[in-house]
Design a protein around this motif. Structure first.
Motif, PDB file in Angstrom:
ATOM      1  N   GLN A  67       0.822  -1.202   0.000  1.00 48.21           N
ATOM      2  CA  GLN A  67       0.000   0.000   0.000  1.00 48.21           C
ATOM      3  C   GLN A  67       0.863   1.263   0.000  1.00 48.21           C
ATOM      4  N   PHE A  68       1.938   1.257   0.781  1.00 46.00           N
ATOM      5  CA  PHE A  68       2.823   2.426   0.829  1.00 46.00           C
ATOM      6  C   PHE A  68       3.553   2.610  -0.507  1.00 46.00           C
ATOM      7  N   ASP A  69       3.901   1.510  -1.150  1.00 47.82           N
ATOM      8  CA  ASP A  69       4.478   1.599  -2.497  1.00 47.82           C
ATOM      9  C   ASP A  69       3.500   2.270  -3.454  1.00 47.82           C
ATOM     10  N   ALA A  70       2.238   1.863  -3.377  1.00 48.26           N
ATOM     11  CA  ALA A  70       1.219   2.429  -4.283  1.00 48.26           C
ATOM     12  C   ALA A  70       1.066   3.922  -4.043  1.00 48.26           C
ATOM     13  N   TRP A  71       1.041   4.341  -2.783  1.00 52.99           N
ATOM     14  CA  TRP A  71       0.907   5.767  -2.481  1.00 52.99           C
ATOM     15  C   TRP A  71       2.159   6.546  -2.897  1.00 52.99           C
ATOM     16  N   THR A  72       3.319   5.896  -2.822  1.00 52.89           N
ATOM     17  CA  THR A  72       4.553   6.553  -3.274  1.00 52.89           C
ATOM     18  C   THR A  72       4.539   6.744  -4.784  1.00 52.89           C
ATOM     19  N   ARG A  73       4.134   5.721  -5.516  1.00 52.53           N
ATOM     20  CA  ARG A  73       4.036   5.846  -6.976  1.00 52.53           C
ATOM     21  C   ARG A  73       3.039   6.938  -7.360  1.00 52.53           C
ATOM     22  N   ASP A  74       1.924   6.978  -6.655  1.00 54.11           N
ATOM     23  CA  ASP A  74       0.918   7.987  -6.947  1.00 54.11           C
ATOM     24  C   ASP A  74       1.491   9.391  -6.735  1.00 54.11           C
ATOM     25  N   PHE A  75       2.226   9.578  -5.669  1.00 56.64           N
ATOM     26  CA  PHE A  75       2.823  10.894  -5.406  1.00 56.64           C
ATOM     27  C   PHE A  75       3.818  11.273  -6.496  1.00 56.64           C
ATOM     28  N   LEU A  76       4.689  10.346  -6.866  1.00 60.96           N
ATOM     29  CA  LEU A  76       5.709  10.650  -7.869  1.00 60.96           C
ATOM     30  C   LEU A  76       5.096  10.843  -9.252  1.00 60.96           C
ATOM     31  N   ASP A  77       3.997  10.158  -9.533  1.00 58.38           N
ATOM     32  CA  ASP A  77       3.301  10.383 -10.802  1.00 58.38           C
ATOM     33  C   ASP A  77       2.788  11.821 -10.882  1.00 58.38           C
ATOM     34  N   ARG A  97      12.381  -0.867  -5.514  1.00 61.07           N
ATOM     35  CA  ARG A  97      11.137  -1.473  -6.014  1.00 61.07           C
ATOM     36  C   ARG A  97      10.356  -0.524  -6.910  1.00 61.07           C
ATOM     37  N   ILE A  98      10.575   0.771  -6.763  1.00 60.74           N
ATOM     38  CA  ILE A  98       9.755   1.772  -7.438  1.00 60.74           C
ATOM     39  C   ILE A  98      10.543   2.466  -8.542  1.00 60.74           C
ATOM     40  N   ASP A  99       9.907   2.635  -9.690  1.00 59.61           N
ATOM     41  CA  ASP A  99      10.509   3.434 -10.763  1.00 59.61           C
ATOM     42  C   ASP A  99      10.391   4.900 -10.380  1.00 59.61           C
ATOM     43  N   ARG A 100      11.531   5.576 -10.226  1.00 62.52           N
ATOM     44  CA  ARG A 100      11.560   6.965  -9.771  1.00 62.52           C
ATOM     45  C   ARG A 100      11.953   7.887 -10.911  1.00 62.52           C
TER      46      ARG A 100
END
Length: 271
Positions: A67-77, A97-100
């Protein structure tokens, strides 16, 4: 080659979370699928068998990270030039784990010995800066930019802090950034009591010190926070269970104390 781990007892909680993410990765259908966690566990000279009684918590830890990964991706998007501030990062592999976006900044903060171990195990990570300090100290904030929208991640952290330290840390972050998101997990008061009975937590000389109040009350206490999202850990875990287990979990989710045992919360703020 294995790495020797010498951490004070209370810092062993970071090994607990790492071990549980690795256990999830061994499942036929992982919830998180953190291959980096398994690699690090295989390289650490530590008796993870001591943590065997925590195995049942693997779905919770993997669900929270997902869930925290999903919220991080959403923020960076939405903010490709934003800053991710990961408080008490431990041995989490989120920046791997996350494409930044190349335009984003990422800062990890944890105790100096944890940061040193982290860098030995993961090596330098492009676009990630590490600051060695207790998160409740003040000096490290001088190293954090103030001119970007920020995502402040406090995963598995606030419940271990004294209530006054939680308030000071949250208010410090809100003063520092012009706009952003605050993401953390909170436990109910009864969970705070029960968690201290777990043998692994007693052995590590740690326990929960802070329990989450009502989400809207927390926002009122820390203006200008506004609640954006609230997820029950029980509800999210049910989505990754077998049909029989899911039916039981969803029935339990109708009992408020169980449903609110652990919540994942996302707040927004603009100064």
């Amino acid at each position: 080659m294995t790495e020797q781990v010498r951490l004070s007892q209370e810092k062993e909680t970071l090994l607990m979370a790492l071990y549980l993410r690795a256990l999830d990765n061994r499942r036929r259908t992982p919830i998180l699928g953190d291959r980096f966690a398994q690699d690090v566990v295989d390289r650490i000279d530590y008796d993870f068998g001591r943590l065997g009684n925590l195995k049942g918590n693997a779905p919770l830890i993997a669900t929270r990270a997902r869930q925290f990964d999903a919220w991080t991706r959403d923020f960076l998007d939405g903010h490709p030039d934003g800053l991710v501030l990961h408080l008490a990062c431990g041995l989490d592999s989120r920046p791997l784990r996350i494409d930044r976006p190349a335009t984003a900044q990422w800062i990890d903060v944890d105790y100096p010995d944890v940061i040193e171990l982290r860098q030995r195990l993961y090596g330098p990570i492009d676009g990630v800066r590490a600051l060695g300090s207790s998160v409740i100290e003040e000096a490290w904030w001088d190293e954090v930019p103030t001119d970007r929208p920020a995502l402040v991640l406090a995963e598995g952290l606030l419940m271990y802090l004294a209530p006054d330290d939680v308030d000071r840390l949250v208010d410090r972050a809100l003063r520092h950034f012009p706009t952003g998101r605050l993401v953390f997990d909170g436990v109910a008061p009864w969970v705070k009591t029960v968690a201290g009975m777990q043998p692994s937590m007693r052995r590590a000389d740690t326990g929960f010190r802070w329990a989450m109040p009502a989400p809207e009350a927390f926002a009122k206490k820390h203006p200008p926070l506004r609640l954006l999202d609230e997820r029950s850990a029980v509800d999210l875990i049910a989505g990754h269970q077998s049909a029989a287990a899911r039916a039981v979990t969803r029935a339990l989710a109708h009992v408020p104390p169980v449903r609110d045992a652990m919540r994942f919360l996302r707040y927004g703020f603009t100064s």
